[in-house]
Design a protein around this motif. Structure first.
Motif, PDB file in Angstrom:
ATOM      1  N   GLU A  97      39.335 -10.258 -76.732  1.00 40.68           N
ATOM      2  CA  GLU A  97      38.345 -10.509 -75.605  1.00 40.68           C
ATOM      3  C   GLU A  97      38.212  -8.843 -75.093  1.00 40.68           C
ATOM      4  O   GLU A  97      37.202  -8.402 -74.707  1.00 40.68           O
ATOM      5  N   GLY A  98      39.239  -7.840 -75.335  1.00 41.41           N
ATOM      6  CA  GLY A  98      39.051  -6.695 -75.109  1.00 41.41           C
ATOM      7  C   GLY A  98      38.096  -5.934 -76.011  1.00 41.41           C
ATOM      8  O   GLY A  98      37.073  -5.261 -75.503  1.00 41.41           O
ATOM      9  N   GLY A  99      38.170  -6.375 -77.307  1.00 42.37           N
ATOM     10  CA  GLY A  99      37.205  -5.928 -78.227  1.00 42.37           C
ATOM     11  C   GLY A  99      35.604  -6.244 -77.913  1.00 42.37           C
ATOM     12  O   GLY A  99      34.662  -5.609 -78.118  1.00 42.37           O
ATOM     13  N   GLU A 100      35.610  -7.998 -77.419  1.00 41.42           N
ATOM     14  CA  GLU A 100      34.269  -8.229 -77.156  1.00 41.42           C
ATOM     15  C   GLU A 100      33.660  -7.662 -76.048  1.00 41.42           C
ATOM     16  O   GLU A 100      32.299  -7.463 -75.866  1.00 41.42           O
ATOM     17  N   ARG A 101      34.511  -6.986 -75.068  1.00 40.49           N
ATOM     18  CA  ARG A 101      33.886  -6.518 -73.797  1.00 40.49           C
ATOM     19  C   ARG A 101      33.750  -5.222 -74.068  1.00 40.49           C
ATOM     20  O   ARG A 101      33.107  -4.380 -72.913  1.00 40.49           O
ATOM     21  N   ALA A 102      34.348  -4.355 -74.692  1.00 40.09           N
ATOM     22  CA  ALA A 102      34.211  -2.862 -75.152  1.00 40.09           C
ATOM     23  C   ALA A 102      32.714  -2.688 -75.446  1.00 40.09           C
ATOM     24  O   ALA A 102      32.086  -2.903 -76.385  1.00 40.09           O
ATOM     25  N   LEU A 103      32.096  -1.786 -74.382  1.00 41.92           N
ATOM     26  CA  LEU A 103      30.777  -1.503 -74.466  1.00 41.92           C
ATOM     27  C   LEU A 103      30.334  -0.697 -75.865  1.00 41.92           C
ATOM     28  O   LEU A 103      29.385  -0.865 -76.221  1.00 41.92           O
ATOM     29  N   TYR A 104      31.290   0.319 -76.177  1.00 41.04           N
ATOM     30  CA  TYR A 104      31.049   0.952 -77.232  1.00 41.04           C
ATOM     31  C   TYR A 104      32.120   0.771 -78.505  1.00 41.04           C
ATOM     32  O   TYR A 104      32.160   1.622 -79.426  1.00 41.04           O
TER      33      TYR A 104
END
Length: 419
Positions: free
Chosen positions: A28-35
């Motif tokens: 989920e951190g990767g999904e939320r990472a904007l860049y």
């Protein structure tokens, strides 16, 4: 009609063991990472998570993630950088399973046999038995085991219709031999009292199934709901360091670790380390380019700072805890100055001299208000501007349209030259 707690139900609040913690920081951190984030930093973060005691690491969702999973498995089995007892979970939904199952072919079968695939949106195209077909295909690829994820848009109560739907989906996955089920609070609208009812009933009605809750923090109740789920019978729990997760995030794992220590709650096969999980939380912010939450509970950079000059209630109550004291104009009393000087060994004729103490307090306050504050205010405005500027280049859906037009333009036939 709404469910209630089973009459025979007894909650547990202290001194018990759960079977595991699922870490969602990476997925989920990767999904939320904007860049986005680069694989080398992501691997360092996984190493930090395992150093903190986490052994169930959820990856997946994106088409590039199978190759990153392969990198992690090589690091684990060939280099020994990740503990051997760490289990990787690859997460996919039935809406995207076909391209992701193709992408998983990059992973050798002996590796696939040791990972677990989480099948989400199990109700999707149920009439076509899509869950069963996906499970069969992935098993043929060599996937060793599965868990499932059941989506829900809960309200503040658990009604019988919604509960019946969940049990219907549990029956479908159990028929496939899947006994690990995640129940999703997909939009973060559960309340702890509803979570208690849900957990107690599911555990009673499905004694051969291991449950855990995917609890979003949209109402600020992610951790409270996660704790309520295990207090009332769920056998696993999940979250992300620094509360990483989509939108407002998930349950904060370093805070959870601290609570587990205080409540005597243990995790089978591992031991959580709150300090190391806190370091992983700071690293996660760096990896996914998220500004530090300096006052985040347990792991925030400034969360241990206390104003030494006001009546500090924890100190007054005699509570022992690590503290870094500071002063600001609000807290700069002569009595505070006297105490600081006395602790430093200044003689009594100075620590009891009111005029001297007032002069020291005035000098401190003048420095804070007339020297330090203007400089920090100007710098803060610069930082605030930079933050807003940093987050202005998010790729929005209009970019899909533009990319499509670019591709169409490039593919347009070139007209023949005029004779």
């Amino acid at each position: 009609m709404h469910l209630s707690l089973p009459s025979e139900h007894t909650p547990r609040y202290t001194d018990f063991e759960i079977s595991g913690i699922s870490d969602e920081t990476m997925r989920e951190g990767g999904e939320r990472a904007l860049y986005g984030a680069d694989d080398s930093r992501k691997l360092q973060l996984i190493e930090a998570l395992t150093e903190g005691g986490l052994r169930d690491i959820d990856l997946g969702s994106g088409l590039t993630e199978p190759r990153f999973l392969l990198r992690c498995l090589h690091a684990q089995h060939m280099l020994g950088r990740i503990p051997e007892d760490t289990r990787f979970v690859f997460n996919l939904t039935l809406k995207t399973w076909e391209p992701l199952s193709e992408a998983l072919k990059v992973i050798p079968r002996d590796y696939l046999a040791n990972i677990q695939v989480s099948l989400g949106m199990v109700e999707y195209r149920q009439e076509e038995k899509l869950l069963e077909r996906a499970h069969e295909r992935l098993s043929a690829l060599g996937v060793g085991s599965f868990r499932s994820s059941i989506l829900n848009a809960f309200s503040h109560e658990i009604d019988e219709k919604r509960y019946s739907f969940i049990n219907e989906q549990i029956g479908r996955v159990r028929a496939l031999g899947i006994n690990l089920v995640r129940v999703n609070d997909s939009i973060g609208t559960l309340f702890p009292e509803a979570t208690a009812i849900l957990a107690a009933n599911l555990v009673r009605d499905n004694p051969d199934t291991t449950f855990y809750l995917h609890s979003h923090d949209d109402r600020g109740l992610g951790l409270a709901n996660s704790l309520a789920s295990i207090f009332h019978g769920f056998q696993m729990i999940e979250g992300g360091v620094a509360g990483f997760g989509n939108r407002a995030g998930l349950a904060n794992l370093e805070v959870m670790s601290q609570i587990f220590t205080e409540r005597g709650i243990t995790v089978a096969g591992t031991e959580l380390n709150t300090e190391k999980l806190s370091r992983a939380a700071t690293l996660a912010e760096e990896v996914f380019m998220v500004l530090p939450n300096v006052y985040r509970p347990v792991s925030g950079m400034l969360v241990r700072n206390e104003n030494a000059g006001i009546v500090n209630v924890p100190d007054y109550l005699g509570v022992s805890r690590p503290v870094d004291y500071f002063l600001n104009p609000i807290g700069t009393f002569p009595t505070t100055v006297a105490q600081a000087l006395e602790n430093a060994g200044f003689p009594e004729h100075l620590t009891a001299n009111e005029e001297f103490l007032e002069a020291v307090a005035t000098r401190l306050t003048d420095h804070m208000e007339n020297t330090l504050y203007p400089v920090k205010r100007e710098r803060f405005q610069e930082l605030l501007h930079q933050v807003h500027e940093f987050y202005t280049d998010i790729v929005r859906l209009d970019a899909v349209h533009d990319a499509a037009l670019d591709v169409l333009q490039e593919r347009a036939p070139v007209p023949a030259p005029v004779a």
